[in-house]
Design an enzyme around this catalytic site. Structure first.
Site, mmCIF file in Angstrom:
data_model
loop_
_atom_site.group_PDB
_atom_site.id
_atom_site.type_symbol
_atom_site.label_atom_id
_atom_site.label_comp_id
_atom_site.label_asym_id
_atom_site.label_seq_id
_atom_site.Cartn_x
_atom_site.Cartn_y
_atom_site.Cartn_z
ATOM 1 N N ASP A 554 21.525 4.672 6.651
ATOM 2 C CA ASP A 554 20.148 4.614 7.203
ATOM 3 C C ASP A 554 19.865 3.193 7.955
ATOM 4 O O ASP A 554 21.000 2.464 7.443
ATOM 5 C CB ASP A 554 18.940 4.729 6.354
ATOM 6 C CG ASP A 554 17.483 4.551 6.702
ATOM 7 O OD1 ASP A 554 17.384 4.961 7.917
ATOM 8 O OD2 ASP A 554 16.721 3.939 5.963
ATOM 9 N N ILE A 870 23.217 9.470 20.291
ATOM 10 C CA ILE A 870 22.209 10.638 20.548
ATOM 11 C C ILE A 870 21.004 10.376 19.872
ATOM 12 O O ILE A 870 20.854 9.939 18.723
ATOM 13 C CB ILE A 870 23.400 11.728 20.045
ATOM 14 C CG1 ILE A 870 22.627 13.000 20.385
ATOM 15 C CG2 ILE A 870 23.381 11.725 18.665
ATOM 16 C CD1 ILE A 870 23.435 14.319 20.226
ATOM 17 N N GLY A 872 17.302 12.413 18.493
ATOM 18 C CA GLY A 872 17.061 13.429 17.703
ATOM 19 C C GLY A 872 17.115 15.083 18.598
ATOM 20 O O GLY A 872 17.220 16.022 17.939
ATOM 21 N N LYS A 873 16.268 14.730 19.832
ATOM 22 C CA LYS A 873 15.955 16.032 20.431
ATOM 23 C C LYS A 873 17.277 16.794 21.043
ATOM 24 O O LYS A 873 17.628 17.829 20.605
ATOM 25 C CB LYS A 873 15.002 15.824 21.465
ATOM 26 C CG LYS A 873 14.764 16.937 22.489
ATOM 27 C CD LYS A 873 13.869 16.655 23.591
ATOM 28 C CE LYS A 873 13.207 17.829 24.264
ATOM 29 N NZ LYS A 873 12.273 17.546 25.417
ATOM 30 N N ASP A 927 17.607 3.927 1.517
ATOM 31 C CA ASP A 927 16.544 3.274 0.448
ATOM 32 C C ASP A 927 15.280 3.904 0.568
ATOM 33 O O ASP A 927 14.457 3.606 -0.355
ATOM 34 C CB ASP A 927 16.412 2.043 0.957
ATOM 35 C CG ASP A 927 15.449 1.914 2.298
ATOM 36 O OD1 ASP A 927 14.641 0.826 2.256
ATOM 37 O OD2 ASP A 927 15.664 2.680 3.334
#
Length: 1302
Positions: A554, A870, A872-873, A927
């Protein structure tokens, strides 16, 4: 049921389609008999002559009422789901407009007619998403979408939820029954018996310990195997090793595990008793009584005082603070130390004394116990008063602590193991290490070899007996047992069973447990600022840390500090920055000068200071401390303060701000909270001028799609500023406002209230109602917040990349922000090309992925120096079934992958895709709660105990306080533990094969009789006593280089990462080595012991004397072998190796004098004098171990001289106390030369192929990207060359065939 508010707010546009199918303006639905209690579906089939309604047949009345009710519920669910899908785009209708003439058999309308009957309650009925006034919507696309949803619903069955705690399907309506809700009577007997408040986190009690413990232990195949051996030994005249030689060691091993379990469980029992015996005040018959926590039950009214933990999950009734407010700390639940506000309902906030509490009458209806910490749905129904919704703001959860509030009164709704805290006290999913899986496979292979040896030995015994029984009659081998193959098979099965080490599992358990302690107490991974050490939450994956190939990280809070600071803002096409004082800032100057944009600036700052859930705390010196649920909110409120708009007062009804010296009070009407699905937060307030306004802040992707079509003033300029902020690595939010007409707000309030008091799927209904009001927004601007990198992040990522680990970043931030952070943390280098995938459809995504895969395949390298980015869509399309394989191939060709704007489930899907496809060991680190899914999907999950709480840490396998500690955890502890566990397992199998295969050689000598060579108890004590300590020393203290060297030269991690120390080939080399040693250890003493001897006591040498001599040589040899493979000697290593040899000699002396004092070991009496007085024994004690290990010494010498690895060279430099940097530079130079030669060969092949294609009339375009080979292992690079050659051969063959066809 019919909505009473429908007729009060007529549709201003009568020709528009109606969202709600429950009423029509012109059709017969408006004339439905209100007394009817049925829900009817009337498909209308339009023909050329007109429309004919289909009516229910008369037989419907004969259908059982229960079935009718079921049909009604299913139809309401279907309708609610369809309405939910259309809520965000506006009202639609299931039927075409009245003026539309449709024809054909496939044209139909669905009319829902409901009555005011009791089939659905006012709380749980469907929410009618009515069309709001002054809003126009496009209905054609929505109509088609709705029809498609209905068709799919009828044609496809949706699977039922498997877990009650999982999120239920998104139905819009649901009938609530007593079975799916909890009813709590206030100040009265409960309708059902609920569990008490006693908790138990222990695994066992006195009655369940033995069966539960045995069940856990015998789930392991090895323990079942040895139990079978122990049972077979009880058969008379079958076991050559006695009846208890396997049973006693097995009981000893189980006893060690049992003692460990008992010690741990006693600690749990003590902790449970301390909690259960805490005291609390409970209201009983009008008086307060002090009782234990364990005596509480659902429905009890209790009093909790300041700085006290809540004993159960409570509904807050009232408190010592105004309006029933209180402050709580939830550090035990989510790790957040900032205070949170909870508020009782206005109807109960006035219950301040005992008399008022005793007069409280009514009931609470709420959802069943679940593990959702941040969600609660309930309704308070006092007698004679309207129902009041209860949400998470009224819940005081067990484990939280009351702060800054003198006392509160609350009623228990969940107790004991039904509380949300206990519901979340579940262990992480079971993960097995790669080494464990490989070990189990090899154990299975050894078992097959054992069966083969048994069958071979049994047949040989049968043939030998049949041949010698007629002539050698004195042996007594002509009976049935001697001639029975079954008895012989059992005998040899027992004889050879110790090829599988009985002590391996318990040794691994204890070693891993101690390795975990080493991790916990590593001072180099202790974070002093947060007082947070590293924590190994599981010890089964210690060696897995040495095999990491992919890291999924993350960004926010993991790579960055998650400590936000307001930096910039964009308002009315201009960018403003904060200054030392508000008066110095240009923004405040524009307000004071009444600039043309001053109105927008003021509204922007008001939104910052009002649209939040921050709690201000005023100190005695006048300073204000903000307590916020997230660092972002705190930074935004603090940014408004730095511009002179100071938020200083919050009550349940209003907030007050100091706007450049002017006091302003805003009445808070509604708070539409932020969720990961909504990606925005809104508040509806009444301004001091009496206007109703909607303030919204959120991600640009969700704000822009909700802007009014007339609002075009700042769109493009703000979007450019957002990109500029993101390119600087700043976190961005968009701010927008909307003016709400009082009539519109009044109508929406009814819908929102109905959603707020629903018990079933309240969150979904609230989201739908929020979508209705969050429209036609007016853009004000954007904010930019800085989240700095954590200390040591660039150095850590650089070291991990040098170690050959691929790092992927999965974040919900904007693409530009993620790319900039990638450069800052050295994840993306200046020589690296960036490949960006932002596609809007499945076809476009497929074309882009296939195009780039083709380009990479045409290159000559195995992986490319390219960073793939890239969003998310596009990722949603790339993860579809038909494209997943190609996308996965593209990702694995790139050096770095960054996924932006991804959801938690997408993170888990990406991790699972790589884990399943590559079969490599993956690590996920995060986290926050949104990282839990990917942490549990990865082979190893790392949680960071950071600002966002402990959700990720609690779900992880290991937790650390800072990302930089990951470097030491992997490169040092991971590599060390992998080497230690690998050597421990290999050595354990080696020493067992080395001893117990000697029984096979003795069978050759003894006519396959099954006679044992060693004394029975020495066989059983071999693993658990005489050779138990060297594996512990190897597993705990072995290390091939120091920690500083491992951190300084990450390339040393590659041998463990590539599984060079433990694989199938290495395992069977060790087994062959053990077989070779067993040959020397048996046949050399046998040859030296051919002559007969007579001792002074009249005894002659026998098989047992030979067996004890061989046994002694075996122990000495295997202990010296442990020293030969040891790289790091400590005094404990010396004690383990030399102490094991000394322990055997002490045992011989003591055990030889037990008989006749004790009635066993008669055949061992006087063995010490026979053994230790034989010159041949002492001569062979020097000769046999040296002869056995001579081959090992020679191989090690040749390896360290001719085939020396980089690790060996560095270790030699450490031993000689020299700097290993020279060795590393030489290694890098050789690698560079090798890669240069490889590139030259590849370039020559590429040019040759280009010329060949040119002459054949075909030209091939090669990508101009810079590509490089990252795998530094020579074997892998040679494999890559061979693969490239084969690829070009196939390619040219294909091109040639294409030319022929043309």
């Amino acid at each position: 049921m019919t909505d009473p508010n429908r007729n009060n707010h007529p549709n201003p546009n009568p020709n528009s389609n109606n969202t709600n199918g429950n009423h029509k303006s012109t059709d017969s639905a408006s004339q439905t008999d209100p007394a009817s209690c049925s829900t009817r579906v009337n498909p209308a089939y339009n023909s050329g002559s007109g429309s004919n309604r289909f009516q229910l047949p008369p037989a419907w009345a004969t259908v059982p009422e229960r079935f009718q009710s079921w049909c009604q519920r299913r139809l309401r669910r279907l309708r609610g789901e369809a309405l939910r899908h259309t809520a965000t785009t506006g009202p639609t209708s299931f039927a075409p407009a009245a003026a539309t003439n449709t024809s054909g058999a496939d044209s139909y309308t669905i009319n829902y007619v409901t009555s005011s009957g009791d089939s659905a309650s006012d709380v749980d009925g469907p929410i009618p998403p009515r069309q709001l006034p002054r809003q126009q919507h496009k209905c054609k696309a929505c109509l088609e979408k709705t029809k498609r949803l209905i068709t799919e619903k009828f044609c496809r069955r949706k699977p039922k939820c498997k877990d009650d705690d999982e999120e239920p399907p998104n139905f819009g309506s649901y009938d609530s029954t007593d079975d799916d809700k909890r009813i709590i009577t206030l100040n009265g007997p409960q309708p059902t018996k609920y569990c008490n408040n006693r908790i138990s986190t222990a695994k066992y009690n006195v009655l369940t310990f033995i069966p539960s413990f045995l069940f856990e232990q015998f789930r392991r195949y090895s323990n079942i195997f040895f139990l079978l051996i122990a049972l077979l030994q009880q058969i008379p005249d079958v076991s050559p090793t006695g009846r208890y030689t396997t049973l006693v060691p097995l009981v000893f091993i189980l006893s060690v595990s049992a003692i460990k379990e008992i010690i741990e469980d006693v600690k749990r029992h003590r902790a449970d008793n301390e909690i259960n015996h805490r005291l609390i005040e409970r209201l009983e018959n009008g008086t307060w009584t002090t009782v234990r926590w364990s005596e509480l039950t659902v429905g009890d009214i209790i009093k909790v005082v300041i700085d006290t933990f809540f004993p159960a999950d409570l509904i807050l009734l009232s408190s010592s603070e105004p309006q029933g407010m209180c402050f709580i700390e939830t550090a035990n639940l989510d790790g957040e130390t900032n205070l949170k506000i909870r508020q009782g309902m206005p109807s109960t906030a006035k219950l301040l004394d005992t008399k008022d509490l005793t007069q409280l009458q009514g009931k609470i209806e709420c959802e069943l116990p679940n593990r959702l910490l941040y969600e609660f749905n309930g309704v308070l129904k006092e007698f004679g008063r309207p129902a009041v919704p209860l949400g998470n703001d009224q819940v005081l959860q067990r484990g939280a602590m009351l702060r800054n509030t003198a006392w509160i009164f609350g009623v228990v709704i969940y107790s004991g193991h039904e509380t949300k805290l206990m519901k979340n006290s579940t262990s992480a999913p079971l993960k097995r290490s790669t080494v464990d899986k490989l070990t189990n496979t090899q154990i299975l292979m050894l078992f097959m070899i054992l069966i083969s040896l048994c069958i071979t030995s049994g047949l040989c015994n049968l043939f030998w007996t049949q041949k010698h029984s007629p002539t050698d009659w004195y042996l007594g081998i002509g009976d049935f047992k001697s001639l029975s193959l079954g008895y012989n098979l059992l005998t040899f099965f027992i004889l050879y069973n110790n090829l599988i080490p009985i002590s391996l599992q318990v040794t691994l358990e204890l070693v891993r447990f101690l390795q975990a302690i080493f991790i916990n107490y590593d001072i180099e991974m202790y974070h002093a600022e947060s007082n947070m050490p590293a924590s190994a939450r599981t010890s089964n994956l210690n060696e897995e840390l040495g095999l990491i190939k992919y890291i999924f990280s993350d960004k926010t809070g993991t790579l960055t500090r998650n400590v936000m600071e307001f930096k910039k803002c964009s308002i009315a096409k201009r960018i403003y920055q904060t200054e030392r004082t508000p008066e110095e800032s240009e923004l405040v100057q524009n307000i004071l000068r009444r600039h043309e944009s001053s109105r927008d600036i003021e509204e922007f700052l008001v939104l910052l200071s009002v649209c939040h859930t921050v709690i201000p705390e005023k100190k005695e010196d006048g300073t204000i401390i903000y307590h916020a649920a997230s660092p972002d909110e705190r930074a935004l409120v603090d940014g408004a303060r730095r511009f002179g708009y100071i938020f200083d007062t919050r009550t349940p009804e209003y907030v007050e701000i100091n706007a450049l010296g002017k006091r302003m009070r805003f009445e808070v009407l509604n708070v539409l909270e932020f969720t990961s699905q909504r990606k925005r937060m809104s508040v509806i307030v009444r301004t001091p001028e009496g206007k109703i306004k909607l303030f919204t802040k959120g991600a640009d992707s969700v704000i822009y799609e909700r802007l009014s079509p007339r609002d075009q003033a700042y769109r493009e300029a703000t979007l450019q500023h957002l990109e500029e902020f993101a390119s600087e690595g700043l976190r961005t939010l968009c701010l927008a406002v909307a003016d709400i007409d009082p009539e519109v707000y009044e109508e929406w309030t009814h819908t929102h209230h109905k959603a707020s008091i629903a018990l079933q799927y309240r969150e979904s209904k609230l989201e739908d109602s929020s979508n209705l009001i969050e429209t036609n927004l007016r853009l004000l601007g954007a904010t930019a917040i800085e989240d700095k990198l954590q200390d040591g992040v660039p150095e850590t990522i650089d070291a991990l990349l040098q170690a050959g680990i691929y790092i992927w970043v999965l974040t919900g931030d904007k693409q530009e922000t993620a790319i900039n952070i990638g450069y800052s943390c050295k994840l993306i280098s200046n020589t690296m090309d960036i490949l960006i995938l932002n596609e809007g459809s499945l076809d476009a995504t497929r074309d882009a992925v296939l195009r780039h895969v083709g380009e990479f395949k045409s290159s000559s390298t195995k992986d490319a120096n390219v960073a793939l980015v890239i969003d998310g869509k596009t990722l949603k399309y790339a993860l579809t079934c038909d494209l997943r394989g190609d996308f996965q191939e593209l990702c694995l060709m790139c050096r770095v992958v960054i996924c932006c704007r991804v959801s938690p489930i997408q993170k888990a899907e990406v991790v699972d895709m790589v884990t399943q496809s590559t079969k490599a060991v993956t690590l996920a680190i995060g986290d926050g709660a949104n990282d839990v899914a990917m942490i549990q999907k990865a082979s190893v999950g790392i949680g960071i105990s950071g600002v966002e709480g402990l959700q990720a840490a609690c779900a992880s396998d290991y937790s650390i306080a800072q990302f930089r500690f990951l470097r030491r955890l992997i490169l040092v502890h991971g590599a060390w533990n992998y080497a230690r566990i690998s050597k421990l397992i290999l050595y354990s199998f080696y020493k067992n094969v080395c001893l117990y295969v000697i029984e096979l050689w003795f069978a050759l000598y003894s006519g396959w009789s099954g006679q044992i060579l060693f004394e029975r108890w020495t066989i059983g004590l071999y693993n658990v006593v005489f050779t138990a300590m060297p594996p512990f020393a190897i597993g705990l203290f072995e290390k091939f280089c120091t920690a500083d060297t491992m951190l300084r030269y990450p390339l040393l991690y590659k041998p463990s990462q590539n599984a060079k120390l433990f694989n199938v080939r290495v395992f069977w080399i060790w087994i062959f080595n053990a077989l070779l040693h067993s040959v020397f250890l048996f046949w050399l003493p046998l040859c030296a012991f051919e002559s007969e001897s007579i001792w002074s006591d009249g005894k002659t040498s026998d098989y047992l004397l030979l067996g004890n001599m061989v046994y002694t040589y075996v122990i000495v040899t295997v202990c010296l072998k442990a020293g030969l493979i040891t790289s790091s000697w400590t005094w404990l290593t010396h004690a383990a190796i030399w102490g094991s040899i000394l322990l055997w000699f002490l045992f011989v002396v003591i055990y030889s004098h037990i008989w006749p004092s004790l009635s066993f070991a008669s055949n061992f009496a006087g063995m010490d004098s026979q053994l230790l007085s034989t010159p041949v024994f002492w001569f062979a004690l020097v000769l046999v171990p040296i002869a056995s290990l001579l081959i090992d010494v020679i191989c090690k010498l040749v390896h360290n001289t001719v085939f020396k690895t980089l690790t060996d060279a560095v270790r030699e430099q450490e031993i000689q106390r020299n700097d290993p940097s020279q060795v590393m530079e030489e290694s890098r130079s050789s690698e560079i030369r090798f890669k240069h030669d490889l590139d030259k060969r590849s370039s020559a092949k590429k040019e040759k192929a280009r010329m060949r294609d040119y002459h054949s009339g075909h030209s091939i375009e090669f990508s101009g990207r810079r590509l490089r080979v990252e795998h530094l292992d020579f074997d892998e690079d040679l494999d890559a060359i061979n693969q490239q050659r084969e690829y070009h051969r196939r390619r040219h063959r294909w091109q040639g065939s294409e030319i022929l066809h043309m």
